[in-house]
Write a protein that holds these residues in place. Structure first.
Motif, PDB file in Angstrom:
ATOM      1  N   ASN A  38       0.834  -1.205   0.000  1.00  0.00           N
ATOM      2  CA  ASN A  38       0.000   0.000   0.000  1.00  0.00           C
ATOM      3  C   ASN A  38       0.869   1.255   0.000  1.00  0.00           C
ATOM      4  O   ASN A  38       0.525   2.269  -0.615  1.00  0.00           O
ATOM      5  N   MET A  70      -3.759  10.564   3.337  1.00  0.00           N
ATOM      6  CA  MET A  70      -5.189  10.622   3.034  1.00  0.00           C
ATOM      7  C   MET A  70      -5.843  11.783   3.769  1.00  0.00           C
ATOM      8  O   MET A  70      -5.448  12.132   4.887  1.00  0.00           O
ATOM      9  N   CYS A  75      -9.999   8.708   3.898  1.00  0.00           N
ATOM     10  CA  CYS A  75      -9.988   7.620   4.889  1.00  0.00           C
ATOM     11  C   CYS A  75     -11.297   6.841   4.793  1.00  0.00           C
ATOM     12  O   CYS A  75     -11.313   5.604   4.904  1.00  0.00           O
ATOM     13  N   ARG A  78     -11.633   5.470   0.756  1.00  0.00           N
ATOM     14  CA  ARG A  78     -10.605   4.539   0.300  1.00  0.00           C
ATOM     15  C   ARG A  78     -10.270   3.456   1.336  1.00  0.00           C
ATOM     16  O   ARG A  78     -10.430   2.270   1.091  1.00  0.00           O
ATOM     17  N   TYR A  79      -9.838   3.911   2.499  1.00  0.00           N
ATOM     18  CA  TYR A  79      -9.355   2.937   3.481  1.00  0.00           C
ATOM     19  C   TYR A  79     -10.491   2.093   4.055  1.00  0.00           C
ATOM     20  O   TYR A  79     -10.366   0.867   4.177  1.00  0.00           O
ATOM     21  N   LYS A 109      -5.257  -3.675   3.212  1.00  0.00           N
ATOM     22  CA  LYS A 109      -5.185  -2.796   4.377  1.00  0.00           C
ATOM     23  C   LYS A 109      -5.681  -3.470   5.648  1.00  0.00           C
ATOM     24  O   LYS A 109      -5.371  -3.045   6.756  1.00  0.00           O
ATOM     25  N   VAL A 121      -4.375   3.996  12.645  1.00  0.00           N
ATOM     26  CA  VAL A 121      -3.904   4.680  11.443  1.00  0.00           C
ATOM     27  C   VAL A 121      -3.763   6.169  11.734  1.00  0.00           C
ATOM     28  O   VAL A 121      -4.694   6.808  12.225  1.00  0.00           O
ATOM     29  N   THR A 123      -2.556   9.539   9.517  1.00  0.00           N
ATOM     30  CA  THR A 123      -2.201   9.926   8.167  1.00  0.00           C
ATOM     31  C   THR A 123      -2.278  11.433   7.972  1.00  0.00           C
ATOM     32  O   THR A 123      -3.157  12.092   8.534  1.00  0.00           O
ATOM     33  N   THR A 174       1.751   8.120   6.023  1.00  0.00           N
ATOM     34  CA  THR A 174       0.830   7.320   6.837  1.00  0.00           C
ATOM     35  C   THR A 174       1.622   6.405   7.762  1.00  0.00           C
ATOM     36  O   THR A 174       2.615   5.791   7.344  1.00  0.00           O
TER      37      THR A 174
END
Length: 655
Positions: A38, A70, A75, A78-79, A109, A121, A123, A174
């Motif tokens: 990633n 991000m 977040c 996408r995540y 992820k 996380v 970022t 990140t």
């Protein structure tokens, strides 16, 4: 910190998280490799993996990159969007800097859940400077549900959120922290680096992407010193296939029948590899592992098959990850070889591997023969004593042994020595003659040779021990007959090892005679002319043996003079001759007075490298040492008739 209440949620959980995280990524290397992938797709230049020094309740694994990061919205979209397709979203299979994307399924992820309960996380967006920190709890995500999707979203805990700030964009990237680890053993950083290097083709692109584990960069794990052959580089001009072009980096480049291009490099190690992660051919697509090491599904029945345990290699096949239908398994461990698009690569691999195994077999045999001929040099005198027909048979037999690829150089050298000794001793001639005519050798024959050579080695040594015992018997006879001291001394000088196995490497040393005489004259005074010494040396050790005249008994007075003599000689020798580090003394007499003070004095001198004994004690101790050695040798071949005959005949040798 903004007063705005940031909001994140996840809809897919339960069995989705369980299967995509916990079930598929229970290996630390596999889980973290997905997170590193990633980072690549996020156009990171550097990824740092920090492993814990020790597994415990507070242990964490941290993966930090300097990628694009991000925004809060990203977040969410996408995540936390299971199955997010970055390629489709961006309309390109390349990152903004032009890298081919590794990710495809949008599930890597969640790999962290395979080894940890919590995934945190943090970022910072390169685009806006937003800073977002949130945490996912595997227990919460899979608790009390057997479904794949939830009608009601689950709120994700947002730990911190900072609104856009252009000044913060320089710190983009990140960081993922895995905590409450499910690991039983502390990961070994060195092994981890090696395993990670084997999953990525990074070394050729080190200038644009760097991965560190505990502050040290992962590197190509191939140890050049352990590799014997590298292809395509070691092809001869005649062997190089017409379809292969060798690029500037030494890789082979070929175009498959379907028009797809592959790059490859195979190596053969000097010894069997013994590591599943390295043995076989790995397939990479877009620089990431797509197929763990295998042999293109080959079965038995092809030449050089034993070479598969020495073979390692890598193939770049980017086209596998560019098909409309996904050919690579979710956890990127294997390719679907049943699909039409992957068949040309499978067939190419089978052809290339079988061809190289045959070449390896020929090269390995030639290398063994060349090494054998080089090692034959020390045997040249012995071989020269053989009649020409005999020499030819022995050399052909050694060549036959050289074809056994599983023998390493040391084993081959030992076996060659044993075979030559066997021929000289008149043993195994029939078997060696058969070997000289054999094009190949089966395992049973090899085992027979190895077993017999082991027996012969023990038998030769045992015969020699018996010879030593015979010589000791001869020395005992001389002592009983009261032969002159000079003759006894000369007898020991010629055979110092017969008194003790420890003396086997000693020889008469004349270079220090003047110093010995000088010290002896000073220490003994009027008794000097009555003394007889034998000076022996081995390496950096000097041994002075004093023989008392026959009929004399060691008493207190003589011990004092002897002690003073050896003590002075030790200091004088060490001061004048730098090559000698220890000087030992041994006093030998017909008899030693048995008074307690005399015996105590001798015990006191021994730790200072001074000893005194009578002939009976010296020869009895020597005989016991050689007899013990014989027992050890006998135990190596107790059922051999020659060894049994030797054991039953104390004064003779085996037939």
């Amino acid at each position: 910190m903004s007063n705005r209440a940031p909001h994140l949620e996840i809809r897919f959980r339960g069995r989705v998280i369980e299967h995509l995280g916990i079930d598929m990524y229970q290996s630390p290397v596999a889980a973290i490799a997905e997170l590193v992938s990633n980072s690549w797709d996020a156009d990171s230049c550097k990824v740092s993996v920090t492993l814990p020094p020790k597994i415990g309740s507070r242990a964490e694994i941290v993966i930090s990159d300097d990628g694009e990061g991000m925004t809060l919205a990203q977040c969410q979209s996408r995540y936390l969007n299971v199955g997010y397709d970055r390629r489709k979203d961006r309309g390109d299979d390349r990152t903004p800097t032009g890298r081919p994307m590794m990710g495809r399924k949008g599930i890597g992820k969640f790999a962290g859940f395979g080894i940890a309960r919590f995934v945190t996380v943090e970022t910072i967006s390169k685009e806006t400077g937003e800073r977002t920190s949130f945490r996912l709890d595997a227990t919460q995500l899979i608790e009390d549900t057997d479904t794949y999707a939830e009608s009601q979203p689950l709120k994700v805990e947002v730990l911190e959120y900072d609104e856009p700030d252009e000044a913060r964009t320089a710190r983009h990237g990140t960081t993922i922290t895995l905590s409450d680890l499910a690991l039983k053993m502390t990961p070994n950083a060195a092994q981890f680096r090696t395993s990670m290097a084997r999953r990525f083709l990074l070394m050729e692109r080190a200038d644009e992407f760097r991965v560190e584990v505990n502050g040290e960069s992962i590197s190509n794990s191939e140890d050049v010193e352990k590799i014997e052959f590298t292809f395509p580089g070691d092809y001869t001009e005649e062997q190089l296939p017409d379809s292969v072009r060798i690029d500037d980096e030494g890789w082979g480049v070929e175009v498959l029948p379907n028009g797809s291009q592959v790059r490859w490099k195979f190596v053969f190690y000097k010894e069997p590899i013994g590591e599943d992660e390295l043995t076989g051919i790995s397939i990479f697509s877009h620089h990431k592992l797509a197929q763990r090491p295998f042999l293109f599904n080959l079965s038995g029945g092809f030449g050089g098959q034993q070479g598969t345990s020495y073979l390692s290699g890598r193939v770049e096949a980017d086209f596998l990850d560019e098909q409309k239908r996904d050919l690579i398994s979710t956890e990127r461990q294997r390719v679907n070889w049943e699909m039409e698009a992957s068949q040309p690569l499978l067939e190419w691999g089978q052809t290339r591997v079988k061809s190289l195994l045959r070449i390896w077999q020929a090269l390995r045999s030639k290398a063994k023969v060349d090494a054998m001929r080089k090692r034959m040099t020390p045997f040249s005198i012995r071989l020269g004593k053989l009649e020409k027909p005999e020499r030819k048979i022995v050399e052909k037999a050694l060549t036959s042994i050289a074809r056994i690829s599983s023998l390493n150089d040391e084993q081959f050298a030992d076996l060659a020595e044993a075979m030559l000794s066997a021929w000289e001793g008149g043993r195994l001639r029939g078997l060696i003659d058969d070997l000289s005519e054999a094009d190949t050798m089966d395992a049973e024959t090899l085992v027979k040779i190895l077993a017999e050579s082991r027996v012969m080695s023990a038998l030769h040594a045992a015969e020699r021990v018996k010879s030593q015992l015979n010589l000791i018997t001869g020395l005992e006879e001389r002592i009983k007959k009261r032969e002159l001291e000079n003759e006894v001394r000369d007898y020991i000088a010629e055979n110092p090892w017969l008194v003790s196995p420890r003396w086997e490497t000693f020889r008469v040393e004349r270079s220090v005679k003047a110093l010995v005489d000088e010290v002896a004259k000073e220490a003994y005074g009027e008794y000097w002319n009555a003394r007889m010494d034998l000076v022996l040396s081995s390496g950096n050790q000097l041994l002075v043996v004093e023989f008392m005249r026959p009929g004399l008994k060691v008493d207190w007075d003589h011990l004092n003079r002897y002690e003073r003599y050896v003590y002075k000689l030790q200091h004088a020798t060490l001061a004048k001759y730098s090559e000698y580090r220890t000087v030992s003394g041994l006093l030998v007499a017909d008899k030693i007075e048995k008074a307690s003070d005399i015996l105590a004095k001798i015990e006191d001198m021994r730790p200072r490298d001074m000893d005194a004994t009578d002939w009976a004690g010296l020869l009895g101790r020597a005989k016991k040492q050689w007899e013990d050695y014989f027992e050890i040798l006998f135990s190596r071949a107790p059922d051999d008739s020659r060894m049994q005959l030797l054991a039953q005949s104390p004064n003779g040798n085996s037939a």
